[in-house]
Design a protein around this motif. Structure first.
Motif, PDB file in Angstrom:
ATOM      1  N   ARG A  73       0.261  -0.812   0.017  1.00 29.89           N
ATOM      2  CA  ARG A  73       0.370  -0.222  -0.150  1.00 29.89           C
ATOM      3  C   ARG A  73       0.707   1.330   0.001  1.00 29.89           C
ATOM      4  O   ARG A  73       0.958   2.073  -0.615  1.00 29.89           O
ATOM      5  CB  ARG A  73      -1.159   0.251   1.832  1.00 29.89           C
ATOM      6  N   VAL A  74       1.840   0.511   0.839  1.00 29.04           N
ATOM      7  CA  VAL A  74       3.099   2.302   0.771  1.00 29.04           C
ATOM      8  C   VAL A  74       3.381   2.825  -0.362  1.00 29.04           C
ATOM      9  O   VAL A  74       3.566   3.841  -1.009  1.00 29.04           O
ATOM     10  CB  VAL A  74       4.199   2.562   2.317  1.00 29.04           C
ATOM     11  N   VAL A  75       4.067   1.238  -1.430  1.00 32.42           N
ATOM     12  CA  VAL A  75       4.596   1.431  -2.337  1.00 32.42           C
ATOM     13  C   VAL A  75       3.587   2.579  -3.359  1.00 32.42           C
ATOM     14  O   VAL A  75       3.993   2.829  -4.504  1.00 32.42           O
ATOM     15  CB  VAL A  75       5.200   0.271  -3.280  1.00 32.42           C
ATOM     16  N   THR A  76       2.239   1.568  -3.083  1.00 31.43           N
ATOM     17  CA  THR A  76       1.308   2.193  -4.282  1.00 31.43           C
ATOM     18  C   THR A  76       1.185   3.764  -3.901  1.00 31.43           C
ATOM     19  O   THR A  76       0.428   4.404  -4.980  1.00 31.43           O
ATOM     20  CB  THR A  76      -0.344   1.370  -4.346  1.00 31.43           C
ATOM     21  N   ALA A  77       0.869   3.970  -2.288  1.00 31.45           N
ATOM     22  CA  ALA A  77       0.531   5.555  -2.736  1.00 31.45           C
ATOM     23  C   ALA A  77       1.633   6.486  -3.332  1.00 31.45           C
ATOM     24  O   ALA A  77       1.466   7.801  -3.869  1.00 31.45           O
ATOM     25  CB  ALA A  77       0.416   5.100  -1.865  1.00 31.45           C
ATOM     26  N   GLY A  78       3.067   6.062  -3.241  1.00 34.18           N
ATOM     27  CA  GLY A  78       3.984   6.596  -3.516  1.00 34.18           C
ATOM     28  C   GLY A  78       4.271   6.386  -5.294  1.00 34.18           C
ATOM     29  O   GLY A  78       4.363   7.858  -5.680  1.00 34.18           O
ATOM     30  N   ILE A  79       3.494   5.983  -5.370  1.00 31.40           N
ATOM     31  CA  ILE A  79       3.676   5.819  -7.114  1.00 31.40           C
ATOM     32  C   ILE A  79       2.844   6.259  -7.710  1.00 31.40           C
ATOM     33  O   ILE A  79       2.210   7.446  -8.251  1.00 31.40           O
ATOM     34  CB  ILE A  79       3.397   4.145  -7.653  1.00 31.40           C
ATOM     35  N   VAL A  80       1.351   6.671  -7.140  1.00 29.13           N
ATOM     36  CA  VAL A  80      -0.111   7.491  -7.465  1.00 29.13           C
ATOM     37  C   VAL A  80       0.744   8.731  -6.776  1.00 29.13           C
ATOM     38  O   VAL A  80       0.065  10.062  -7.638  1.00 29.13           O
ATOM     39  CB  VAL A  80      -1.392   7.311  -6.250  1.00 29.13           C
ATOM     40  N   ILE A  81       1.103   9.173  -6.276  1.00 29.81           N
ATOM     41  CA  ILE A  81       1.743  10.820  -5.440  1.00 29.81           C
ATOM     42  C   ILE A  81       2.665  10.833  -6.524  1.00 29.81           C
ATOM     43  O   ILE A  81       2.518  12.310  -7.386  1.00 29.81           O
ATOM     44  CB  ILE A  81       2.434  10.484  -4.185  1.00 29.81           C
ATOM     45  N   VAL A  82       3.627  10.103  -6.700  1.00 28.76           N
ATOM     46  CA  VAL A  82       3.938  10.458  -8.071  1.00 28.76           C
ATOM     47  C   VAL A  82       3.952  11.015  -9.685  1.00 28.76           C
ATOM     48  O   VAL A  82       4.495  11.585 -10.865  1.00 28.76           O
ATOM     49  CB  VAL A  82       5.673   9.290  -8.180  1.00 28.76           C
ATOM     50  N   LEU A  83       3.148   9.969  -9.534  1.00 30.74           N
ATOM     51  CA  LEU A  83       2.493  10.679 -10.903  1.00 30.74           C
ATOM     52  C   LEU A  83       1.277  11.251 -10.869  1.00 30.74           C
ATOM     53  O   LEU A  83       1.501  11.920 -11.836  1.00 30.74           O
ATOM     54  CB  LEU A  83       1.487   8.992 -11.450  1.00 30.74           C
ATOM     55  N   ILE A  84       1.113  11.874 -10.044  1.00 32.36           N
ATOM     56  CA  ILE A  84       0.298  13.077  -9.543  1.00 32.36           C
ATOM     57  C   ILE A  84       1.314  14.296  -9.927  1.00 32.36           C
ATOM     58  O   ILE A  84       0.662  16.035 -10.859  1.00 32.36           O
ATOM     59  CB  ILE A  84      -0.682  13.297  -8.253  1.00 32.36           C
TER      60      ILE A  84
ATOM     61  N   LEU B 152       1.045  17.174 -12.314  1.00 30.30           N
ATOM     62  CA  LEU B 152       0.449  18.805 -12.658  1.00 30.30           C
ATOM     63  C   LEU B 152       1.685  18.840 -13.227  1.00 30.30           C
ATOM     64  O   LEU B 152       1.718  20.264 -13.874  1.00 30.30           O
ATOM     65  CB  LEU B 152       0.767  18.922 -11.051  1.00 30.30           C
ATOM     66  N   LEU B 153       3.398  18.672 -13.324  1.00 34.14           N
ATOM     67  CA  LEU B 153       4.122  19.546 -13.870  1.00 34.14           C
ATOM     68  C   LEU B 153       3.569  19.638 -15.096  1.00 34.14           C
ATOM     69  O   LEU B 153       4.349  20.231 -15.843  1.00 34.14           O
ATOM     70  CB  LEU B 153       5.353  18.342 -13.744  1.00 34.14           C
TER      71      LEU B 153
ATOM     72  N   PHE C 149       0.808  25.110 -19.789  1.00 36.13           N
ATOM     73  CA  PHE C 149      -0.143  26.032 -20.107  1.00 36.13           C
ATOM     74  C   PHE C 149       1.325  26.956 -19.267  1.00 36.13           C
ATOM     75  O   PHE C 149       0.496  28.167 -19.924  1.00 36.13           O
ATOM     76  CB  PHE C 149      -1.502  25.562 -19.244  1.00 36.13           C
ATOM     77  N   PHE C 150       1.440  27.323 -18.736  1.00 38.87           N
ATOM     78  CA  PHE C 150       2.357  28.187 -18.396  1.00 38.87           C
ATOM     79  C   PHE C 150       3.794  28.730 -18.516  1.00 38.87           C
ATOM     80  O   PHE C 150       3.842  29.705 -17.821  1.00 38.87           O
ATOM     81  CB  PHE C 150       2.206  28.099 -16.549  1.00 38.87           C
ATOM     82  N   ARG C 151       3.849  27.904 -19.308  1.00 40.45           N
ATOM     83  CA  ARG C 151       5.397  28.217 -20.225  1.00 40.45           C
ATOM     84  C   ARG C 151       5.035  28.235 -21.545  1.00 40.45           C
ATOM     85  O   ARG C 151       4.346  27.779 -22.564  1.00 40.45           O
ATOM     86  CB  ARG C 151       6.269  27.708 -19.809  1.00 40.45           C
TER      87      ARG C 151
END
Length: 231
Positions: free
Chosen positions: A207-218, A222-223, A229-231
């Motif tokens: 779960r921790v690994v999955t959550a980390g992967i999801v956060i990285v993807l988000i 966003l990046l 849109f801003f460059r």
């Protein structure tokens, strides 16, 4: 010290044989000249030795329960032989005592001072002596009957005791088997519990690994949006 499963049985059997040999000597090989109180004293010693022999047979019956099944038939035959010898000498002792008592009664009836009524040529015994002799004989027969009944009850009690011992032994084996089964079940439960704990720990790690992967993807999304849109 002999720790074999038959050692105690053999020891009790040897003691039994020694007691029976002593009884045989007193009953079958006694001095024919013994009379009266000497003979009665010998018979009283025989009675005590018969009680000891009976106790030895009881101990043998207890010990046979611990002998392996493969060896037990021959020892069962030896117990039956011991019981047969014990019964024979009990009967011989009883018959010898009854014969001695009858001899004493007859001797007293022939004594000049032994009768209540007079002795004449027509009456070999006085009427009082004859009455006492008949009463004594009846008393002896009643005593013999009671002794036989007591012996029968004692044998039945011994058999019941042996049955109870066998039942208790079977119950003890069942309890031991149940305890072994419970012990194995506890071991299996401990192993299963450990396996479940490992699985839960791995699940949390995933779960921790999955959550980390999801956060990285988000963050990557966003990046990318910011760059687009801003460059």
């Amino acid at each position: 010290m002999d720790n074999s499963p038959t050692a105690l049985f053999d020891s009790y059997e040897q003691d039994f044989k020694q007691i029976i040999a002593s009884i045989r000597e007193k009953l079958e090989g006694g001095d024919e000249g013994e009379r009266g109180e000497q003979r009665k004293a010998a018979l009283r010693r025989v009675e005590m030795e018969l009680d000891e022999a009976d106790e030895m047979v009881s101990q043998m019956e207890i010990e046979i329960q611990g002998i392996p099944q493969s060896l037990r038939p021959s020892y069962t035959t030896r117990i039956k032989s011991a019981k047969s010898d014990l019964t024979r000498y009990k009967k011989l002792s009883k018959d010898t005592l009854a014969s001695l008592n009858r001899s004493d009664l007859l001797a007293r009836s022939h004594s000049p001072n032994g009768g209540g009524g007079g002795i004449n040529s027509d009456e070999p015994y006085g009427s009082g002596d004859r009455t006492r002799l008949l009463a004594g004989t009846a008393l002896l027969e009643d005593g013999s009957r009671r002794l036989n009944e007591s012996q029968r009850i004692a044998l039945e009690t011994e058999e019941q005791g042996a049955d109870i011992l066998r039942s208790l032994r079977g119950q003890r084996e069942q309890i031991q088997n149940s305890r072994d089964t419970l012990s194995r079940a506890d071991t299996s439960i401990d192993r299963a519990s450990g396996t479940l704990k490992k699985m839960i720990r791995r699940m949390y790690q995933q779960r921790v690994v999955t959550a980390g992967i999801v956060i990285v993807l988000i963050l990557l999304i966003l990046l990318i949006l910011w760059i687009k849109f801003f460059r």
